[in-house]
Design a protein around this motif. Structure first.
Motif, PDB file in Angstrom:
ATOM      1  N   VAL A   1       0.813  -1.215   0.000  1.00  7.53           N
ATOM      2  CA  VAL A   1       0.000   0.000   0.000  1.00  7.53           C
ATOM      3  C   VAL A   1       0.848   1.267   0.000  1.00  7.53           C
ATOM      4  O   VAL A   1       0.466   2.280  -0.590  1.00  7.53           O
ATOM      5  CB  VAL A   1      -0.969  -0.019   1.205  1.00  7.53           C
ATOM      6  N   TYR A   2       2.029   1.215   0.638  1.00  3.97           N
ATOM      7  CA  TYR A   2       2.890   2.396   0.698  1.00  3.97           C
ATOM      8  C   TYR A   2       4.199   2.173  -0.059  1.00  3.97           C
ATOM      9  O   TYR A   2       5.208   2.774   0.247  1.00  3.97           O
ATOM     10  CB  TYR A   2       3.194   2.744   2.168  1.00  3.97           C
ATOM     11  N   ASN A   3       4.155   1.330  -1.065  1.00  2.81           N
ATOM     12  CA  ASN A   3       5.382   0.978  -1.776  1.00  2.81           C
ATOM     13  C   ASN A   3       5.242   1.252  -3.267  1.00  2.81           C
ATOM     14  O   ASN A   3       5.380   0.353  -4.095  1.00  2.81           O
ATOM     15  CB  ASN A   3       5.733  -0.493  -1.524  1.00  2.81           C
ATOM     16  N   TRP A   4       4.941   2.489  -3.636  1.00  2.00           N
ATOM     17  CA  TRP A   4       4.777   2.835  -5.044  1.00  2.00           C
ATOM     18  C   TRP A   4       5.065   4.317  -5.252  1.00  2.00           C
ATOM     19  O   TRP A   4       4.993   5.132  -4.328  1.00  2.00           O
ATOM     20  CB  TRP A   4       3.356   2.524  -5.527  1.00  2.00           C
ATOM     21  N   LYS A   5       5.390   4.642  -6.490  1.00  2.00           N
ATOM     22  CA  LYS A   5       5.524   6.030  -6.894  1.00  2.00           C
ATOM     23  C   LYS A   5       5.111   6.145  -8.353  1.00  2.00           C
ATOM     24  O   LYS A   5       5.278   5.201  -9.144  1.00  2.00           O
ATOM     25  CB  LYS A   5       6.953   6.541  -6.697  1.00  2.00           C
ATOM     26  N   LEU A   6       4.546   7.285  -8.713  1.00  2.00           N
ATOM     27  CA  LEU A   6       4.025   7.502 -10.048  1.00  2.00           C
ATOM     28  C   LEU A   6       5.124   7.920 -11.014  1.00  2.00           C
ATOM     29  O   LEU A   6       6.002   8.701 -10.655  1.00  2.00           O
ATOM     30  CB  LEU A   6       2.940   8.576 -10.020  1.00  2.00           C
ATOM     31  N   ARG A   7       5.040   7.418 -12.223  1.00  2.00           N
ATOM     32  CA  ARG A   7       5.921   7.898 -13.279  1.00  2.00           C
ATOM     33  C   ARG A   7       5.399   9.213 -13.849  1.00  2.00           C
ATOM     34  O   ARG A   7       6.148  10.174 -13.997  1.00  2.00           O
ATOM     35  CB  ARG A   7       6.013   6.853 -14.393  1.00  2.00           C
ATOM     36  N   ASP A   8       4.124   9.256 -14.176  1.00  2.00           N
ATOM     37  CA  ASP A   8       3.518  10.461 -14.747  1.00  2.00           C
ATOM     38  C   ASP A   8       2.206  10.735 -14.018  1.00  2.00           C
ATOM     39  O   ASP A   8       1.166  10.159 -14.350  1.00  2.00           O
ATOM     40  CB  ASP A   8       3.263  10.262 -16.239  1.00  2.00           C
TER      41      ASP A   8
ATOM     42  N   ASP B   1      -6.041   8.021 -15.465  1.00  2.00           N
ATOM     43  CA  ASP B   1      -6.056   6.743 -14.744  1.00  2.00           C
ATOM     44  C   ASP B   1      -4.632   6.310 -14.391  1.00  2.00           C
ATOM     45  O   ASP B   1      -4.152   5.251 -14.827  1.00  2.00           O
ATOM     46  CB  ASP B   1      -6.746   5.675 -15.593  1.00  2.00           C
ATOM     47  N   PRO B   2      -3.936   7.106 -13.588  1.00  2.00           N
ATOM     48  CA  PRO B   2      -2.490   6.888 -13.408  1.00  2.00           C
ATOM     49  C   PRO B   2      -2.128   5.653 -12.592  1.00  2.00           C
ATOM     50  O   PRO B   2      -1.010   5.144 -12.735  1.00  2.00           O
ATOM     51  CB  PRO B   2      -2.041   8.158 -12.678  1.00  2.00           C
ATOM     52  N   MET B   3      -3.049   5.155 -11.749  1.00  2.00           N
ATOM     53  CA  MET B   3      -2.680   4.060 -10.842  1.00  2.00           C
ATOM     54  C   MET B   3      -2.769   2.704 -11.543  1.00  2.00           C
ATOM     55  O   MET B   3      -3.562   1.832 -11.191  1.00  2.00           O
ATOM     56  CB  MET B   3      -3.567   4.099  -9.604  1.00  2.00           C
ATOM     57  N   ARG B   4      -1.931   2.566 -12.541  1.00  2.00           N
ATOM     58  CA  ARG B   4      -1.817   1.321 -13.291  1.00  2.00           C
ATOM     59  C   ARG B   4      -0.371   0.856 -13.235  1.00  2.00           C
ATOM     60  O   ARG B   4       0.557   1.669 -13.161  1.00  2.00           O
ATOM     61  CB  ARG B   4      -2.237   1.513 -14.742  1.00  2.00           C
ATOM     62  N   VAL B   5      -0.173  -0.447 -13.318  1.00  2.00           N
ATOM     63  CA  VAL B   5       1.173  -1.018 -13.247  1.00  2.00           C
ATOM     64  C   VAL B   5       2.116  -0.324 -14.225  1.00  2.00           C
ATOM     65  O   VAL B   5       3.268  -0.017 -13.894  1.00  2.00           O
ATOM     66  CB  VAL B   5       1.129  -2.534 -13.536  1.00  2.00           C
ATOM     67  N   GLU B   6       1.607  -0.047 -15.422  1.00  2.00           N
ATOM     68  CA  GLU B   6       2.452   0.525 -16.469  1.00  2.00           C
ATOM     69  C   GLU B   6       2.954   1.920 -16.118  1.00  2.00           C
ATOM     70  O   GLU B   6       3.924   2.396 -16.714  1.00  2.00           O
ATOM     71  CB  GLU B   6       1.677   0.562 -17.790  1.00  2.00           C
ATOM     72  N   ASN B   7       2.300   2.594 -15.170  1.00  2.00           N
ATOM     73  CA  ASN B   7       2.673   3.962 -14.803  1.00  2.00           C
ATOM     74  C   ASN B   7       3.240   4.041 -13.385  1.00  2.00           C
ATOM     75  O   ASN B   7       3.336   5.121 -12.813  1.00  2.00           O
ATOM     76  CB  ASN B   7       1.453   4.891 -14.923  1.00  2.00           C
ATOM     77  N   LEU B   8       3.632   2.895 -12.831  1.00  2.00           N
ATOM     78  CA  LEU B   8       4.101   2.856 -11.447  1.00  2.00           C
ATOM     79  C   LEU B   8       5.499   2.249 -11.363  1.00  2.00           C
ATOM     80  O   LEU B   8       5.878   1.407 -12.184  1.00  2.00           O
ATOM     81  CB  LEU B   8       3.147   2.020 -10.584  1.00  2.00           C
ATOM     82  N   ASP B   9       6.232   2.678 -10.363  1.00  2.00           N
ATOM     83  CA  ASP B   9       7.488   2.047  -9.975  1.00  2.00           C
ATOM     84  C   ASP B   9       7.435   1.755  -8.481  1.00  2.00           C
ATOM     85  O   ASP B   9       6.683   2.392  -7.727  1.00  2.00           O
ATOM     86  CB  ASP B   9       8.685   2.961 -10.276  1.00  2.00           C
ATOM     87  N   LEU B  10       8.234   0.786  -8.070  1.00  2.00           N
ATOM     88  CA  LEU B  10       8.320   0.483  -6.647  1.00  2.00           C
ATOM     89  C   LEU B  10       9.058   1.596  -5.915  1.00  2.00           C
ATOM     90  O   LEU B  10      10.090   2.079  -6.385  1.00  2.00           O
ATOM     91  CB  LEU B  10       9.029  -0.850  -6.428  1.00  2.00           C
TER      92      LEU B  10
END
Length: 844
Positions: free
Chosen positions: A162-169, A174-183
């Motif tokens: 839940v607290y282990n993500w950051k956004l690329r863009d 709909d930014p909260m997708r795997v393709e737009n996330l990094d650990l």
């Protein structure tokens, strides 16, 4: 909550008596949001209507300067893990305090996640565990855990997911997708870790609306607002479909997928990481997600007897205070009871659909079970010996099968106490044959459209879904089988568990333990004989003739009555079958299993914005008739399909002594066979014969979309008489909404579209017979398909492709697409060409 109570008004209406404060779940949600805002942090638990169980602000990317030594270790961990220098590096890390005076409250969630990862990485980086965890990790981890109110230091689901993500863009739609996330905190830094953990982030993010839906649903229940509850349940259904059909599938074992996860690599590097490193603390399996207890409480789960059920009850004690408070409040109002008491069939049908979307075999839990089974099977074969759920075992014991059984058991527990709701008594009529000519009775090979009147049944479907029809055998077939059994049909037969379960579903109530033999034969599978039944009869009768039939795999050339006659002539006493007890090997319950739902593609589109469900539902059915020959392994007899003949009889009202034109049905989702979410995306459909059925619904739905993209239909059939739905397809082509290509395999004819004053029509002209693959590979069509095949990033159209037909037809289509890719692509090897074809097709 204190001061809150709940009563039932007139057995139908629930009222919340705490004046002005709302239902308990609203109170808990409002209290959590207000307190988090007042405190300036969310250490008591992330909870809001907009973000659900995710933080209302993205996770912090750094700690204050005094604790930057911890931040500095994050970027180094993957390399330290790879070189096995991780323990050495952590041994030299400075000891920093995490007490209140040293570390402000707002940094606790990041500190907890970092320290949890440090501790687990220190233990898991090598096979041999360390003697101790260094004080520079253990002491501040204990301090942070104390401040968060945790019973002990442990890696929570919040820390891991839940607290282990950051956004690329952040600006991406709909930014909260795997393709737009990094650990935020990678431990090993591979694709498997990133996709596996961030898929769970996506699930929690896409499930965020469930919090508000649950609260608003309970408010509707409190107000006795059935229409409001239906709107919320429809929103819940949409969310569950999104989670099941999009997010869960992101963990993809397909090596050509952008979110590919190598199962063996996952098993060695990711799977062991979150296992508890201390005795008596909770691990962070996917079952720790708050989505599961929220849906369980909201939908009224009452049974927790399975191992995983007991674990899920135990997990709640490790949740943060706001989550515990909110889930407890959700449990104070029963939406399930309100639905049951309402007497509203549309509401009951919708609620059942929602439960199925969550706990059904094709639902969220069913998809999760299949995914977990595949990964855990590989994990144990790769050397893993335990899961977070404590299913430790040896490879020889095949623990993955036990886990699979447990997952299925805990899935089925969600249905305990839920009255079965099966749409029964649904009126059915037959329209003119699908090619548009008149005639009540279809000629051989003729396809007919049947219309089901499902108004008020609470049935919700999407184009691409299938309809399961519960078949009843004809009086003639039942009478023949009774004669072969030397019975009159009134004999009472004791039922086994499979039959009791089947009748419970058919009747939507608890069945009697016995059933008249004639009724059992009406509901059972007696045409054709199943292989399992034939094997059981061979074992009982020792018939050499039946063994020869089985050896030739020709049992499907027989119906039960004539196979029993064959055995009777050889000296087998058929009466023993219906005289046997249900637990005996020769029981008629074994020889005649309950008939399953027979699946047909739905060939219509549901009416838009139908809050009470669909009004009608269309099926396109091809009659099955064939003649078996007189051979040593078959006998001369006219046969027909059990399901298609039943539907035809039901529509005509030909039930013998039972009046009516009704059937019993269920909707079966087709999770990977729906229209693209973007209506502007082109679609290309390939159909063979009656495989056109689902595409009629596709085209109806696309015709409603003003901004809909191009629609292509490649249709292979035998003759012009089998050009099904010709007039409807001509209207769409005339309106510019369809590009149609037709191949006739048994007629020297071509179909041409001719514009007319009122739209257009398909006319038949002389031409060479051919097959669909040849039509696809014609130059003009091949170039169009090449443009549609290629992704937008390659300058193509990025169309979605669909196939409906027998397996060999799908293979033929794929082979032709591969040939087209080979013709037009430059520099692509065979594997890449095959991958493009496979990734493009959505097989039914």
């Amino acid at each position: 909550m204190a001061g809150a109570s709940l009563v039932v008004v007139d057995g139908e209406r629930w009222r919340e008596l705490t004046a002005g404060e709302g239902v308990p779940s609203r109170q808990a949600l409002s209290r959590a949001m207000a307190l988090n805002q007042q405190l300036g942090h969310e250490n008591l638990g992330f909870l809001s209507e907009q973000h659900g169980f995710l933080p209302s602000q993205p996770p912090l990317l750094e700690l204050p300067d005094c604790h930057r030594a911890w931040d500095a270790m994050v970027s180094r961990m993957p390399e330290l893990h790879r070189t096995l220098q991780l323990r050495t590096a952590f041994d030299s890390m400075p000891l920093l305090s995490a007490v209140e005076d040293a570390l402000p409250d707002r940094y606790l969630c990041r500190a907890s996640a970092l320290l949890s990862f440090f501790a687990h990485a220190y233990v898991r980086v090598q096979t041999a565990p360390p003697e101790v965890i260094p004080a520079c990790i253990e002491r501040p981890w204990q301090e942070v855990s104390n401040r968060l109110g945790r019973p002990a230091p442990f890696m929570s689901y919040i820390d891991l997911i839940v607290y282990n993500w950051k956004l690329r863009d952040p600006a991406r739609p709909d930014p909260m997708r795997v393709e737009n996330l990094d650990l935020l905190i990678p431990s090993v830094g591979n694709q498997e870790e990133r996709v596996f953990h961030l898929t769970q982030v996506e699930l929690v993010a896409q499930g965020a609306p469930l919090v508000g839906i649950a609260v608003r649903s309970q408010e509707a229940v409190a107000d006795g607002d059935s229409a409001g509850l239906k709107r919320e349940l429809l929103a819940l259904l949409e969310r569950l479909q999104e989670l099941t059909e999009v997010s869960v599938l992101k963990v993809d074992p397909n090596s050509y997928s952008a979110t590919f996860v190598d199962q063996a690599v996952w098993a060695k590097t990711v799977a062991p990481f979150a296992l508890p490193i201390s005795e008596g603390v909770q691990g962070s399996a996917g079952s720790s997600s708050p989505i599961f207890p929220l849906l369980d409480d909201f939908l009224g789960r009452s049974l927790f007897d399975s191992t995983l059920g007991q674990e899920s009850a135990h997990l709640r004690r490790w949740f943060p205070p706001h989550w515990q408070d909110f889930l407890g409040a959700i449990g104070q109002i029963s939406v399930r009871d309100f639905v049951e008491r309402s007497g509203d069939r549309a509401l009951q049908g919708l609620f059942q659909t929602v439960v199925d979307a969550y706990a059904g075999e094709k639902g969220f839990l069913g998809a999760h079970r299949l995914k977990a089974y595949g990964f855990l099977r590989i994990a144990f074969k790769a050397g893993r010996t335990v899961t977070i759920g404590a299913f430790g075992d040896t490879f020889k014991a095949q623990a993955w099968d036990r886990i699979n059984a447990e997952l299925d058991q805990t899935r089925l527990e969600r249905y305990a106490g839920l009255p079965a709701y099966v749409p029964a008594g649904v009126p059915i009529t037959n329209d003119p044959p699908a090619h548009g000519h008149a005639g009540d009775e279809p000629t051989p090979g003729e396809v007919t459209r049947f219309r089901l009147d499902v108004a008020g049944a609470g049935i919700h479907y999407r184009v691409g879904d299938r309809c399961g029809v519960l078949v009843e055998n004809s009086d003639e077939l039942v009478d023949r089988t009774l004669r072969a059994l030397r019975a009159n049909g009134e004999e009472l037969v004791g039922l086994d568990r499979a039959w009791l379960d089947a009748l419970r579903a058919r009747y939507a109530r608890e069945p009697a333990p016995e059933l008249p033999l004639a009724l059992l034969l009406r509901y059972g599978t007696i045409r054709p004989v199943s292989r399992e039944a034939a094997k059981a009869l061979a074992a009982l009768s020792a018939s050499s003739r039946l063994r020869a039939i089985l050896a030739a795999r020709a049992e499907d050339q027989w119906e039960l009555w004539d196979l029993l006659d064959l055995l009777y002539d050889g000296g087998f006493e058929t009466r023993r079958l219906w005289k046997a007890a249900p637990w005996e090997a020769e029981s008629i319950c074994t020889i005649v299993p309950p008939g399953p739902f027979r699946l047909y593609s739905i060939s219509s589109a549901m009416e838009p914005d139908a809050i009470d469900g669909a009004q009608t539902l269309d099926l396109t059915v091809a009659p099955l008739r064939y003649q078996t020959k007189e051979t040593p392994i078959s006998r001369a007899e006219s046969r027909e399909g059990a399901a298609s003949s039943f539907i035809r009889r039901a529509a005509a009202g030909h039930f013998g002594t039972r009046p009516g034109r009704t059937i019993t049905l269920q909707i079966v989702p087709a999770s990977r066979f729906h229209l693209p979410s973007d209506p502007a995306r082109p679609i290309v459909m390939f159909a063979a014969g009656s495989g056109i059925a689902p595409f009629r619904g596709f085209l109806e739905e696309r015709a409603r979309q003003e901004s809909g993209g191009e629609n292509w239909l490649f249709f292979g059939t035998r003759t012009p008489e089998q050009f099904f739905y010709r007039e409807q397809l001509a209207r769409l082509a005339g309106a510019g909404r369809l590009q149609m290509r037709v191949a006739f395999s048994a007629a020297d004819t071509s179909a041409r579209f001719v514009p007319t004053a009122d739209g257009g029509e398909f006319v038949f002209v002389p031409g060479a017979r051919g097959r669909l693959d040849a039509l696809m590979e014609e130059e003009e069509n091949a170039r169009s398909l090449w443009e549609l095949l290629r992704g937008e990033d390659e300058g193509g159209r990025g169309a979605h492709f669909y196939v409906c037909g027998q397996t060999r037809f799908a293979v033929t289509v794929e082979d032709s697409l591969r040939a087209i890719i080979a013709r037009f692509s430059e520099g692509a090897d065979d594997a890449e060409r095959a991958a493009r074809a496979r990734e493009t097709l959505y097989h039914l």
